[in-house]
Design an enzyme around this catalytic site. Structure first.
Site, short mmCIF file in Angstrom:
data_model
loop_
_atom_site.label_atom_id
_atom_site.label_comp_id
_atom_site.label_asym_id
_atom_site.label_seq_id
_atom_site.Cartn_x
_atom_site.Cartn_y
_atom_site.Cartn_z
NE ARG A 198 73.93 38.42 33.12
CZ ARG A 198 74.82 37.54 32.66
NH1 ARG A 198 76.12 37.78 32.78
NH2 ARG A 198 74.41 36.43 32.10
CG LEU A 204 82.47 46.10 31.68
CD1 LEU A 204 82.27 46.90 30.39
CD2 LEU A 204 81.46 46.51 32.73
CG ASP A 205 79.03 39.87 33.39
OD1 ASP A 205 79.97 39.67 34.18
OD2 ASP A 205 77.83 39.92 33.74
NE ARG A 206 81.18 35.23 26.17
CZ ARG A 206 80.32 35.10 25.17
NH1 ARG A 206 80.58 35.65 23.98
NH2 ARG A 206 79.19 34.45 25.32
#
Length: 247
Positions: free
Chosen positions: A176, A70-72
């Site tokens: 996103r 997962l993105d940070r």
């Protein structure tokens, strides 16, 4: 990527990562990752989740292995495998798109039109300095990758909407970029044009949460692992009059 070596975790770090566990069996370990924690390959001094997994290592056995990232700044369900056979099987299932992923996101300035739909736009990776971005591109552009994201509007509030998202592909930053491409960037998404304040509330992080992961098991069954949105996201939604459904 080679596994990190000689990782020394503090008692506080061990307790912290163990508090993230939301599901465990003989093969799987699922955690509810908080926003701000890198899954892997972080540049700072703080340990990444991949390194924190040494808290679950047993004598003579490897630590659990991440199956995906997962993105940070994205919170929510992240899956690891406790055994090498499980890691291999789950990795193949992920590549074959046999996992079901459900996300929640706060977008601005309101709901998409139509309120339910599929975004089918290819994208490609671009690098600017040390930063990597994904951009919408033509299907025949060099480096183009197909990408599809299904969305559904769950709630509408003051200048914002809460969406349920189901990516059909797994490109970097896919949700996103897709939402920004239809003029509905995710709140707090500095990289892709998301609002940094909304309804008098500061938005200090990306309002994107991995709420559920449907996992194919070795016996042919499927297990749905869920994680409720974190308190800051729930409070942010409440301040905008957005109703967060039960997961």
């Amino acid at each position: 990527m080679k596994p990190p070596r000689n990782i020394q975790l503090s008692a506080e770090e061990i307790a912290w990562v163990r508090s993230m566990v939301i599901y465990e069996d003989a093969d799987l370990l699922a955690l509810n990752k908080p926003s701000g924690l890198s899954s892997q390959g972080g540049r700072g001094q703080v340990h990444t989740l991949d390194e924190l997994l040494f808290a679950f290592a047993r004598p003579g056995k490897a630590r659990p292995r991440l199956i995906h990232r997962l993105d940070r700044d994205t919170s929510g369900v992240i899956l690891t495998a406790k055994t090498k056979p499980a890691a291999s099987a789950l990795g193949k299932a992920m590549m074959a798109r046999r996992f079901g992923k459900t996300y929640l996101a706060v977008v601005t300035p309101g709901p998409p039109d139509p309120p339910v739909g599929l975004i089918d736009k290819p994208m490609r990776r671009e690098e600017v300095g040390r930063e990597a971005y994904m951009r919408i591109c033509a299907p025949d552009a060099e480096g183009a990758e197909s990408a599809q994201s299904h969305y559904r509007t769950l709630s509408v509030g003051a200048g914002a909407a809460l969406l349920e998202l189901s990516p059909r592909t797994g490109r970097m930053h896919q949700l996103r970029v897709h939402l920004a491409s239809i003029g509905r960037p995710i709140a707090g998404d500095v990289r892709y044009g998301g609002a940094l304040s909304l309804g008098g509330q500061a938005c200090s992080r990306l309002m994107l949460h991995a709420a559920a992961l449907e996992v194919p098991l070795a016996d042919g069954a499927r297990r749905r692992i869920t994680a409720p949105p974190p308190a800051d996201m729930s409070a942010f939604c409440a301040g905008l009059g957005l109703t967060v459904p039960a997961i």
